[in-house]
Design a protein around this motif. Structure first.
Motif, PDB file in Angstrom:
ATOM      1  N   PRO A   1       0.821  -1.235   0.000  1.00 51.17           N
ATOM      2  CA  PRO A   1       0.000   0.000   0.000  1.00 51.17           C
ATOM      3  C   PRO A   1       0.848   1.275   0.000  1.00 51.17           C
ATOM      4  O   PRO A   1       0.395   2.324  -0.470  1.00 51.17           O
ATOM      5  N   SER A   2       2.091   1.171   0.487  1.00 55.08           N
ATOM      6  CA  SER A   2       2.931   2.377   0.544  1.00 55.08           C
ATOM      7  C   SER A   2       3.463   2.764  -0.830  1.00 55.08           C
ATOM      8  O   SER A   2       3.957   3.885  -1.031  1.00 55.08           O
ATOM      9  N   ASN A   3       3.418   1.820  -1.790  1.00 59.33           N
ATOM     10  CA  ASN A   3       3.944   2.093  -3.129  1.00 59.33           C
ATOM     11  C   ASN A   3       3.062   3.112  -3.844  1.00 59.33           C
ATOM     12  O   ASN A   3       1.834   3.030  -3.777  1.00 59.33           O
ATOM     13  N   ALA A   4       3.711   4.045  -4.516  1.00 60.74           N
ATOM     14  CA  ALA A   4       2.966   5.106  -5.212  1.00 60.74           C
ATOM     15  C   ALA A   4       2.089   4.535  -6.320  1.00 60.74           C
ATOM     16  O   ALA A   4       1.095   5.145  -6.715  1.00 60.74           O
ATOM     17  N   LEU A   5       2.461   3.332  -6.825  1.00 62.90           N
ATOM     18  CA  LEU A   5       1.716   2.740  -7.937  1.00 62.90           C
ATOM     19  C   LEU A   5       0.579   1.839  -7.455  1.00 62.90           C
ATOM     20  O   LEU A   5      -0.147   1.263  -8.274  1.00 62.90           O
ATOM     21  N   ALA A   6       0.437   1.692  -6.154  1.00 59.74           N
ATOM     22  CA  ALA A   6      -0.558   0.757  -5.616  1.00 59.74           C
ATOM     23  C   ALA A   6      -1.970   1.161  -6.021  1.00 59.74           C
ATOM     24  O   ALA A   6      -2.295   2.350  -6.105  1.00 59.74           O
ATOM     25  N   ASP A   7      -2.799   0.142  -6.287  1.00 66.32           N
ATOM     26  CA  ASP A   7      -4.188   0.434  -6.652  1.00 66.32           C
ATOM     27  C   ASP A   7      -5.019   0.636  -5.382  1.00 66.32           C
ATOM     28  O   ASP A   7      -4.478   0.659  -4.262  1.00 66.32           O
ATOM     29  N   ALA A   8      -6.317   0.751  -5.543  1.00 61.37           N
ATOM     30  CA  ALA A   8      -7.205   1.057  -4.415  1.00 61.37           C
ATOM     31  C   ALA A   8      -7.087   0.019  -3.302  1.00 61.37           C
ATOM     32  O   ALA A   8      -7.184   0.336  -2.112  1.00 61.37           O
ATOM     33  N   ASP A   9      -6.819  -1.256  -3.686  1.00 66.19           N
ATOM     34  CA  ASP A   9      -6.701  -2.308  -2.675  1.00 66.19           C
ATOM     35  C   ASP A   9      -5.289  -2.407  -2.114  1.00 66.19           C
ATOM     36  O   ASP A   9      -5.006  -3.275  -1.278  1.00 66.19           O
ATOM     37  N   GLY A  10      -4.359  -1.582  -2.628  1.00 65.99           N
ATOM     38  CA  GLY A  10      -2.988  -1.595  -2.120  1.00 65.99           C
ATOM     39  C   GLY A  10      -2.077  -2.595  -2.807  1.00 65.99           C
ATOM     40  O   GLY A  10      -1.038  -2.965  -2.274  1.00 65.99           O
ATOM     41  N   TYR A  11      -2.451  -3.027  -4.004  1.00 70.50           N
ATOM     42  CA  TYR A  11      -1.632  -4.023  -4.707  1.00 70.50           C
ATOM     43  C   TYR A  11      -0.811  -3.387  -5.826  1.00 70.50           C
ATOM     44  O   TYR A  11      -1.279  -2.444  -6.470  1.00 70.50           O
ATOM     45  N   VAL A  12       0.372  -3.938  -6.069  1.00 70.45           N
ATOM     46  CA  VAL A  12       1.172  -3.594  -7.261  1.00 70.45           C
ATOM     47  C   VAL A  12       1.569  -4.894  -7.954  1.00 70.45           C
ATOM     48  O   VAL A  12       1.502  -5.963  -7.360  1.00 70.45           O
ATOM     49  N   ARG A  13       1.993  -4.734  -9.201  1.00 65.71           N
ATOM     50  CA  ARG A  13       2.383  -5.916  -9.976  1.00 65.71           C
ATOM     51  C   ARG A  13       3.907  -6.006 -10.056  1.00 65.71           C
ATOM     52  O   ARG A  13       4.571  -5.024 -10.379  1.00 65.71           O
ATOM     53  N   TYR A  14       4.431  -7.172  -9.742  1.00 66.76           N
ATOM     54  CA  TYR A  14       5.876  -7.414  -9.881  1.00 66.76           C
ATOM     55  C   TYR A  14       6.096  -8.469 -10.960  1.00 66.76           C
ATOM     56  O   TYR A  14       5.249  -9.344 -11.130  1.00 66.76           O
ATOM     57  N   PRO A  15       7.207  -8.416 -11.664  1.00 70.38           N
ATOM     58  CA  PRO A  15       7.450  -9.446 -12.688  1.00 70.38           C
ATOM     59  C   PRO A  15       7.648 -10.822 -12.053  1.00 70.38           C
ATOM     60  O   PRO A  15       8.169 -10.919 -10.944  1.00 70.38           O
ATOM     61  N   ASP A  16       7.230 -11.845 -12.785  1.00 68.24           N
ATOM     62  CA  ASP A  16       7.350 -13.215 -12.274  1.00 68.24           C
ATOM     63  C   ASP A  16       8.684 -13.808 -12.728  1.00 68.24           C
ATOM     64  O   ASP A  16       8.739 -14.632 -13.647  1.00 68.24           O
ATOM     65  N   ILE A  17       9.752 -13.342 -12.104  1.00 64.52           N
ATOM     66  CA  ILE A  17      11.094 -13.808 -12.492  1.00 64.52           C
ATOM     67  C   ILE A  17      11.761 -14.438 -11.283  1.00 64.52           C
ATOM     68  O   ILE A  17      11.752 -13.863 -10.196  1.00 64.52           O
ATOM     69  N   ASP A  18      12.326 -15.611 -11.506  1.00 67.41           N
ATOM     70  CA  ASP A  18      12.996 -16.313 -10.413  1.00 67.41           C
ATOM     71  C   ASP A  18      14.488 -16.003 -10.456  1.00 67.41           C
ATOM     72  O   ASP A  18      15.170 -16.305 -11.437  1.00 67.41           O
ATOM     73  N   MET A  19      14.980 -15.415  -9.391  1.00 68.93           N
ATOM     74  CA  MET A  19      16.382 -15.000  -9.322  1.00 68.93           C
ATOM     75  C   MET A  19      17.338 -16.180  -9.498  1.00 68.93           C
ATOM     76  O   MET A  19      18.306 -16.110 -10.279  1.00 68.93           O
ATOM     77  N   ALA A  20      17.065 -17.278  -8.796  1.00 69.73           N
ATOM     78  CA  ALA A  20      17.959 -18.446  -8.862  1.00 69.73           C
ATOM     79  C   ALA A  20      18.021 -18.977 -10.297  1.00 69.73           C
ATOM     80  O   ALA A  20      19.100 -19.324 -10.798  1.00 69.73           O
ATOM     81  N   ASP A  21      16.849 -19.015 -10.936  1.00 73.00           N
ATOM     82  CA  ASP A  21      16.782 -19.496 -12.319  1.00 73.00           C
ATOM     83  C   ASP A  21      17.620 -18.605 -13.233  1.00 73.00           C
ATOM     84  O   ASP A  21      18.370 -19.093 -14.098  1.00 73.00           O
ATOM     85  N   GLN A  22      17.512 -17.296 -13.036  1.00 76.69           N
ATOM     86  CA  GLN A  22      18.277 -16.359 -13.874  1.00 76.69           C
ATOM     87  C   GLN A  22      19.769 -16.516 -13.651  1.00 76.69           C
ATOM     88  O   GLN A  22      20.555 -16.496 -14.603  1.00 76.69           O
ATOM     89  N   MET A  23      20.173 -16.686 -12.402  1.00 75.38           N
ATOM     90  CA  MET A  23      21.602 -16.848 -12.115  1.00 75.38           C
ATOM     91  C   MET A  23      22.138 -18.140 -12.741  1.00 75.38           C
ATOM     92  O   MET A  23      23.245 -18.170 -13.277  1.00 75.38           O
ATOM     93  N   THR A  24      21.331 -19.201 -12.704  1.00 78.91           N
ATOM     94  CA  THR A  24      21.734 -20.465 -13.330  1.00 78.91           C
ATOM     95  C   THR A  24      21.940 -20.266 -14.816  1.00 78.91           C
ATOM     96  O   THR A  24      22.939 -20.711 -15.391  1.00 78.91           O
ATOM     97  N   GLN A  25      20.983 -19.579 -15.436  1.00 78.70           N
ATOM     98  CA  GLN A  25      21.084 -19.322 -16.883  1.00 78.70           C
ATOM     99  C   GLN A  25      22.315 -18.490 -17.201  1.00 78.70           C
ATOM    100  O   GLN A  25      22.999 -18.721 -18.205  1.00 78.70           O
ATOM    101  N   LEU A  26      22.588 -17.511 -16.304  1.00 80.97           N
ATOM    102  CA  LEU A  26      23.734 -16.634 -16.533  1.00 80.97           C
ATOM    103  C   LEU A  26      25.032 -17.436 -16.536  1.00 80.97           C
ATOM    104  O   LEU A  26      25.884 -17.261 -17.418  1.00 80.97           O
ATOM    105  N   ILE A  27      25.157 -18.337 -15.558  1.00 80.72           N
ATOM    106  CA  ILE A  27      26.370 -19.153 -15.476  1.00 80.72           C
ATOM    107  C   ILE A  27      26.477 -20.057 -16.700  1.00 80.72           C
ATOM    108  O   ILE A  27      27.551 -20.201 -17.302  1.00 80.72           O
TER     109      ILE A  27
END
Lengths: 134, 167
Positions: A79-105
């Protein structure tokens, strides 16, 4: 089969892996990019490749394009995010950090394997260029 | 280097074919320039055409081997470049069997285009069967054999150079 074909083939491998690393770093850079719920989330970038048929005398790998991950992402209550909607939700990308690091290696190691290929080919070509001089 | 000794049968025939009196016909002049290649009428020794000096059996065999090894290193580079490509099957090059047969039959060693086959190794989840260890081993071996063939060819060339040195 042309004269310095190994360099071209391994060069295409370097290019593909470089593109892959670019995509992964893009994903990692935007892993915390929040968007408003009425917009799509940052979509994970995935490189698609295909083998250039070796039998046809081509060889190497081709980057055919990119595919994009989920636009829906995941909803986070912030809710503190400036982009939050009326219910206090924001959208974050569905990216898995561990998966990305594996791919990077993986991309990094493949890049190095192609570099070693180039090194080996360079040695052979250099020796061939000395032919008849000794 | 073929010199016609005047008076040989072919030379006489060539002369009799030409007009006896001077004419402006250019073909009559060129017919004299055409020297009949007859073995009996030349002063030059018969050249051993069957056994060329530079492109002899060793040279052609080594050249075929170099071409084949080059093709194999391309295939290996291709395999390594496609190490993460889904559905890619590693390719293998065989030029030795053709070359061995040609040498055994006394034919001119060409090695031909090496036969490219796809590896039957088990694939991983994405349908790829490139194994970096195998590829590195093949690439290293191919590189060393390439250098070996180059050294052999180089020795042949220096042998030839020694033969050509006059003093």
């Amino acid at each position: 089969m042309s004269t310095f074909d190994v360099l071209r083939i391994s060069g295409s491998g370097l290019y593909a892996n470089r593109k892959w690393m670019d995509a992964v770093s893009d994903n990692l850079a935007n892993i915390n990019t929040a968007t408003a719920t009425d917009q799509s989330a940052f979509q994970e970038r995935m490189i698609t490749v295909k083998a250039a048929d070796y039998g046809s005398g081509q060889g190497g790998v081709q980057v055919t394009g990119a595919q994009f991950g989920s636009a829906e992402g995941r909803l986070v209550y912030e809710p503190s995010n400036a982009l939050a909607d009326a219910d206090g939700y924001v959208r974050y990308p569905d990216i898995d950090m561990a998966d990305q690091m594996t791919q990077l290696i993986q991309a990094q190691r493949s890049y190095q394997a192609n570099l070693s290929s180039i090194d080996r080919a360079t040695d052979a070509y250099k020796a061939a260029l000395q032919l008849g001089k000794g | 280097m073929v010199m016609v000794v005047p008076g040989t049968a072919d030379d006489l025939r060539a002369r009799s074919a030409a007009p006896r009196h001077g004419s402006a016909d250019p073909t009559s002049r060129t017919s004299l320039d055409v020297r009949p290649a007859v073995s009996g009428g030349t002063c030059a020794p018969t050249l051993p055409f069957e056994r060329p000096v530079i492109a002899d059996a060793t040279m052609t065999a080594l050249h075929a081997a170099l071409t084949g090894l080059q093709q194999r290193s391309e295939a290996t580079a291709d395999n390594i470049a496609n190490i993460d490509t889904p559905g890619y099957l590693a390719s293998r090059v065989d030029f030795e069997s053709t070359l061995r047969n040609e040498l055994a039959n006394g034919e001119t060693a060409t090695g031909g285009e090496g036969a490219v086959t796809q590896s039957t190794d088990p694939t991983n989840m994405s349908g790829n069967n490139v194994n970096l260890d195998t590829e590195t081993t093949i690439a290293t071996e191919t590189g060393l054999r390439y250098q070996l063939a180059l050294n052999a060819l180089d020795s042949k060339y220096s042998l030839l150079r020694s033969a050509l040195r006059t003093s």
